[in-house]
Write an enzyme that holds these catalytic residues in place. Structure first.
Site, PDB file in Angstrom:
ATOM      1  N   LYS A   1       0.856  -1.184   0.000  1.00  8.80           N
ATOM      2  CA  LYS A   1       0.000   0.000   0.000  1.00  8.80           C
ATOM      3  C   LYS A   1       0.893   1.234   0.000  1.00  8.80           C
ATOM      4  CE  LYS A   1      -3.813   1.920   2.797  1.00  8.80           C
ATOM      5  NZ  LYS A   1      -4.675   1.632   3.970  1.00  8.80           N
TER       6      LYS A   1
ATOM      7  N   SER B   1      -9.954  -0.637   7.248  1.00  9.29           N
ATOM      8  CA  SER B   1      -9.342  -0.383   5.932  1.00  9.29           C
ATOM      9  C   SER B   1      -8.664  -1.583   5.271  1.00  9.29           C
ATOM     10  CB  SER B   1      -8.326   0.758   6.033  1.00  9.29           C
ATOM     11  OG  SER B   1      -9.003   1.990   6.039  1.00  9.29           O
TER      12      SER B   1
ATOM     13  N   SER C   1      -9.560   1.930   3.092  1.00  9.60           N
ATOM     14  CA  SER C   1      -8.623   2.663   2.265  1.00  9.60           C
ATOM     15  C   SER C   1      -7.642   1.764   1.503  1.00  9.60           C
ATOM     16  CB  SER C   1      -7.822   3.637   3.135  1.00  9.60           C
ATOM     17  OG  SER C   1      -7.052   2.929   4.090  1.00  9.60           O
TER      18      SER C   1
END
Lengths: 93, 486
Positions: B76, B175, B151
């Site tokens: 990420k 997330s 996210s």
């Protein structure tokens, strides 16, 4: 309703500049969201200790040893003017 | 054509038996990214050259004994990797390059895993759809009009589409679990402190947890074995031993002897989609059929979870975001005085949800409001934690839905922040209480993936992974995903 002055004051503390439209939107949004937070007053928290560290670790210490790191690499992260191994910033006043 | 390995275990077997070279495997995933990611938008940057070099070196050595040797993955875009940008999905860090590695990145490199690139996130991980990324749009691999969740939306979308065999995400209030659920893959939110946060851009430091998103429970277990443990660089990682989580996964095929709780307040939650509720009830029945004992429990503080969570995380976020002042890193506005520079830089380069967090946090932390808001919420957090501890005293695990609705349309829900916050009802309690949870896909509902999460006691990842593996085997969602997305 949260006042316009409050929003402007918080924006100043946050180092953010807002347009008139944004100030108006924040007034409405904050009134909503803070109203929603108020529900917490229903919970009796007398004598309850606040949690900031969920696993309960306390006073985790470490040896104070200098570790070498290439300062050039860190300086490269900044867009500011460099003077030797320092970052030159704009005038404070 | 080379057989296409769809799990870490399969790839490892093929590599060890020399049925495929690390370079061929790497190239296979690279060509998938080149062909498919234009449409998906998961990767924010790639590092194919270093990936190929690493693969060539592995092939040359012929030694595939390291736990993740030759396994292609992504990070990420908040996880520092030397020489790669670390944008956090924000304009303010659009050109920022990490000068060092996050502990997780370092451990993965040592384990032999091959990094393909960085993947999209909501700006500073604040959001549930990846639509808050200031850099690009990521689509749901099952339906390109839908969001991938967030996210860690880039992580979930890329893994679901097999553009890597796992991805490292972050979970502050759901997330990892929510995008994994929207994209039909497995997402592990570890107990707070299980995995080092060193080198990872913070959202809310007392909530953030780092974990894998991967096709199966076995895959996330294998990654966890590599990344978990105490780290001198993160003082919040306790010295608790790391188990061989993947070892016991294939042994059990039923749930006999397991006592599993269902939270009454979750089932009765407003806005819980009726078809998803039906699907969840189906899972409860399945657990019983597999020999598990299901107990309904009541956690009355659930109704205070969302306000407690948002109050605390936005406060922590506002302090963490104070460092983006345009001086030491990131973009800088061009003005003459320092204070003007702070203000102009932040106003120009931060996005709306991040500004909202800074404003909200600054307000609740300011003199006169601190006790009424922040301290009050931190006390309610203590009570929520105690409520979970009490429940777990008589349970092996809790089973819960992940989201009240399926993946929604791009653009559908961006206008009302409070409505977006409320959608996190099933995921935030795990972060408030510091416990672990794994989200696994079960079946398709509304022609999109649906799933459940299994919540466990802090540092009892082993238990939830075992239960997850049994349910995963019974549902066999992997067959659906492989048929549609390979």
């Amino acid at each position: 309703m949260i006042s316009k002055e409050d929003i402007i004051k918080v924006a100043g503390l946050s180092r953010l500049s807002l347009t008139d439209k944004e100030i108006e939107d924040y007034q409405k949004e904050f009134t909503n969201i803070l109203g929603f937070f108020d529900i917490l007053s229903e919970v009796n928290t007398d004598g309850v200790i606040a949690t900031a560290q969920i696993t309960g670790l306390e006073n985790v210490t470490t040896e104070d040893v200098v570790m070498s790191f290439d300062s050039e690499k860190l300086l490269k992260c900044s867009n500011q003017t460099k003077v030797k191994t320092q970052i030159a910033v704009s005038a404070v006043m | 054509m080379t057989v296409f390995p769809t799990t870490i275990a399969d790839a490892k077997k093929m590599l060890e038996a020399k049925k495929i070279s690390a370079l061929d495997l790497t190239n296979l995933f690279i060509s998938r990214i080149e062909n498919l990611d234009k449409q998906l938008g998961a990767y924010t940057q790639t590092c194919f050259e270093s990936a190929r070099n690493q693969a060539i070196a592995l092939d040359k050595s012929g030694d595939f004994s390291a736990p993740l040797a030759g396994i292609p993955y992504s990070l990420k875009d908040v996880v520092s990797k030397k020489g790669l940008k670390n944008t956090a999905g924000s304009k303010i860090l659009e050109n920022y390059e990490s000068p060092y590695d996050a502990t997780v990145a370092e451990l993965l490199e040592k384990s032999g895993a091959i990094l393909l690139g960085k993947v999209n996130t909501d700006e500073f991980t604040q959001g549930s759809s990846c639509e808050n990324s200031a850099l690009q749009l990521t689509r749901n691999p099952w339906n390109d009009k839908k969001v991938p969740g967030g996210s860690s939306g880039g992580s979930a979308a890329s893994v679901a589409k097999y553009l890597g065999l796992f991805s490292i995400g972050t979970d502050t209030g759901g997330s990892i679990r929510q995008p994994a659920n929207f994209c039909g893959v497995t997402g592990l939110k570890v107990s707070y402190g299980r995995v080092s946060r060193s080198g990872i851009i913070s959202y809310a430091s007392s909530f953030d947890s780092i974990g894998p998103i991967a096709p199966t429970v076995d895959c996330v277990a294998r990654v966890l074995e590599v990344i978990a443990g105490k780290d001198e660089k993160d003082a919040t990682t306790p010295n608790i031993s790391v188990e061989k989580y993947s070892n016991s996964l294939s042994e059990e095929s039923n749930l006999s002897g397991k006592k599993i709780g269902v939270i009454k307040e979750f089932i009765e939650a407003d806005g819980f989609d009726t078809d998803l509720k039906k699907s969840f009830e189906g899972t409860v029945e399945k657990i019983k059929k597999l020999g598990g004992e299901v107990v309904e429990i009541s956690l009355p503080l659930t109704k205070y979870a969302i306000p407690t969570y948002y109050l605390l995380v936005k406060a922590e976020a506002s302090t963490n975001l104070a460092r983006y002042d345009g001086i030491r890193f990131g973009e800088t506005a061009d003005v003459s005085t320092l204070e003007e520079q702070y203000t102009k830089t932040r106003s120009e380069f931060l996005g709306p949800e991040v500004k909202r967090a800074i404003m909200m946090g600054t307000y609740t932390l300011s003199a006169g409001y601190f006790d009424a808001y922040y301290v009050k919420a931190a006390k309610v957090r203590t009570l929520i934690k105690e409520e979970y501890e009490k429940a777990f005293a008589q349970l092996d695990a809790i089973i819960a839905p992940v989201t009240p609705f399926s993946a929604f349309d791009i653009g559908e829900k961006t206008s009302d922040p409070l409505a977006m916050y409320l959608a996190d009802i099933f995921t935030v309690t795990a972060n408030l209480a510091g416990i672990c949870g794994v989200s696994i896909p079960t079946e398709k509902v509304h022609d999109l993936p649906a799933g459940i999460q299994i919540l466990g006691k802090a540092f009892n990842e082993k238990e939830i992974l075992e239960i997850g593996a049994v349910l995963e085997k019974d549902y066999n969602f992997t067959a659906i995903r492989e048929k549609e997305l390979v």
